[in-house]
Design an enzyme around this catalytic site. Structure first.
Site, PDB file in Angstrom:
ATOM      1  N   THR A   1       0.804  -1.241   0.000  1.00  0.00           N
ATOM      2  CA  THR A   1       0.000   0.000   0.000  1.00  0.00           C
ATOM      3  C   THR A   1       0.833   1.286   0.000  1.00  0.00           C
ATOM      4  OG1 THR A   1      -0.129   0.058   2.421  1.00  0.00           O
ATOM      5  CG2 THR A   1      -1.908  -1.102   1.271  1.00  0.00           C
ATOM      6  N   TRP A   2       2.132   1.184  -0.255  1.00  0.00           N
ATOM      7  CA  TRP A   2       2.959   2.403  -0.255  1.00  0.00           C
ATOM      8  C   TRP A   2       2.469   3.329  -1.364  1.00  0.00           C
ATOM      9  CZ3 TRP A   2       9.028   2.603  -1.072  1.00  0.00           C
ATOM     10  CH2 TRP A   2       9.513   3.801  -0.497  1.00  0.00           C
TER      11      TRP A   2
ATOM     12  N   ASP B   1      -0.268  -5.194   3.466  1.00  0.00           N
ATOM     13  CA  ASP B   1       0.893  -4.600   4.117  1.00  0.00           C
ATOM     14  C   ASP B   1       0.788  -3.086   4.093  1.00  0.00           C
ATOM     15  OD1 ASP B   1       3.840  -4.812   5.060  1.00  0.00           O
ATOM     16  OD2 ASP B   1       3.889  -3.358   3.413  1.00  0.00           O
TER      17      ASP B   1
ATOM     18  N   TYR C   1       3.583   5.368   5.631  1.00  0.00           N
ATOM     19  CA  TYR C   1       3.007   5.608   4.302  1.00  0.00           C
ATOM     20  C   TYR C   1       1.967   6.734   4.360  1.00  0.00           C
ATOM     21  CZ  TYR C   1       5.204   1.061   3.427  1.00  0.00           C
ATOM     22  OH  TYR C   1       6.107   0.031   3.343  1.00  0.00           O
TER      23      TYR C   1
ATOM     24  N   GLN D   1      10.869  -8.638   6.341  1.00  0.00           N
ATOM     25  CA  GLN D   1      10.355  -8.087   5.077  1.00  0.00           C
ATOM     26  C   GLN D   1      11.488  -7.331   4.403  1.00  0.00           C
ATOM     27  OE1 GLN D   1       7.516  -4.492   3.967  1.00  0.00           O
ATOM     28  NE2 GLN D   1       6.306  -6.160   4.799  1.00  0.00           N
TER      29      GLN D   1
ATOM     30  N   TYR E   1       9.377  -7.312  -0.578  1.00  0.00           N
ATOM     31  CA  TYR E   1       8.741  -6.040  -0.969  1.00  0.00           C
ATOM     32  C   TYR E   1       9.301  -5.560  -2.309  1.00  0.00           C
ATOM     33  CZ  TYR E   1      12.435  -2.866   1.126  1.00  0.00           C
ATOM     34  OH  TYR E   1      13.571  -2.175   1.451  1.00  0.00           O
TER      35      TYR E   1
END
Ligand SMILES: NC(=O)c1ccc[n+]([C@@H]2O[C@H](COP(=O)([O-])OP(=O)(O)OC[C@H]3O[C@@H](n4cnc5c(N)ncnc54)[C@H](OP(=O)(O)O)[C@@H]3O)[C@@H](O)[C@H]2O)c1
Length: 280
Positions: A25-26, A54, A59, A166, A194
């Site tokens: 969701t960045w 995530d 963010y 991660q 990621y």
């Protein structure tokens, strides 16, 4: 979910299982004009079984967490939420405050997996103690780390059991294969990859395009299937449109052949020695 859709799950050290393909969701939640499309994208992903989402307090300064909270409203039980505490908040008190703020933004009673975003000024021991306290109190279902290289993992307090590390992992970032993957396997902690399509930069690579064309699939699907060829790796691509989410989901059906893997190895050679962990 169609009857044809394969389910792939990965087990965490706690025994909980999560889907091998989740959603990042960045950079989501920043632009009000894109909000409805982003909500549709995340919900489509949940419908398709990409129920690991995530996010992080970092963010959009909480905007992504708020978006996630809205996307999962009414279906929180279907979803495995991952969020992260910033390193400078990761003190004994700061971790607890940050977690409670994240819970409020996501309008939920617990975060399924809470990660230290990267290593910062606070001693790891202090952060791990705070994470374990949050777990005991039921605010989080478990804890893990992010962007920790082998020597950082070795400095975790004795007996500490992170549920995942991660890290940046994709065809152009193969360094973790050499030493980090084996170390995580010793800890029975799956790696969560990621930027699995290198934020889109991978998609124009000729070798990827050639393999994609041979299978009649998209380059993104090849990049994801390549990450997911490891049974104990989770991939969390970020997709802000339904079309991208559906495209990514189809990667679960793609099986790369030995010849595909040789083509990709030739273009993106595996590491021959330990390389420092890269970070985005
Ligand atoms: N722990 C950490 O330090 C860390 C660092 C970076 C990322 N992360 C997490 O990992 C997630 C994924 O990484 P990322 O967002 O950096 O990069 P990524 O997932 O590798 O790439 C995202 C980009 O690829 C595009 N895309 C997605 N699916 C596509 C498809 N099927 N076809 C064409 N383009 C596609 C997206 O476009 P649209 O948005 O237009 O769909 C977006 O521009 C993040 O969102 C975040 O949750 C964690």
């Amino acid at each position: 979910m169609t009857a044809m859709t394969p389910h792939r799950t990965v087990a965490l050290p706690s025994g909980r299982t999560v889907p091998a393909l989740g959603q990042g969701t960045w950079y989501m939640g920043d632009d009000p004009g894109r909000r409805e499309e982003e909500l549709r994208a995340l919900r489509t992903g949940i419908d398709l079984g990409m129920t690991l989402i995530d996010t992080a307090e970092m963010y959009g300064n909480g905007a992504a967490e708020e978006l996630v909270g809205e996307a999962v409203r009414g279906r929180r039980d279907e979803v495995f939420l991952v969020s992260k505490v910033l390193p400078w908040n990761a003190s004994a008190r700061g971790t607890v405050t940050a977690c409670h703020d994240s819970l409020r933004r996501m309008d939920t009673g617990h975060i399924d997996l809470y990660l230290l975003h990267w290593r910062g000024p606070v001693p790891l021991e202090e952060t791990v103690e705070a994470l374990e306290r949050l777990e005991r109190e039921g605010d989080i279902g478990g804890w893990g780390v992010s962007n920790l290289d082998v020597d950082d993992l070795d400095q975790l307090p004795a007996g500490a059991r992170p549920e995942t590390d991660q890290v940046l992992y994709n065809l152009t970032r193969r360094g973790p294969e050499y030493a980090l993957f084996p170390r995580c396997r010793e800890l029975a902690a799956p790696v969560m990859a990621y930027s699995p399509i290198e934020q889109g930069r991978l998609l124009g690579e000729p070798a990827l395009a050639a393999v994609a064309e041979a299978h009649g699939v998209s380059p993104a699907q090849v990049a994801l299937a390549w990450v997911l060829r490891h049974e104990d790796v989770i991939a969390i691509p970020k997709a802000a449109t339904r079309q991208h989410v559906e495209d990514n989901h189809a990667a679960l059906r793609l099986e790369l052949t030995d010849e595909d893997l040789r083509t990709l190895d030739a273009a993106f050679p595996p590491p021959a020695r330990k390389e420092p962990l890269e970070i985005l």
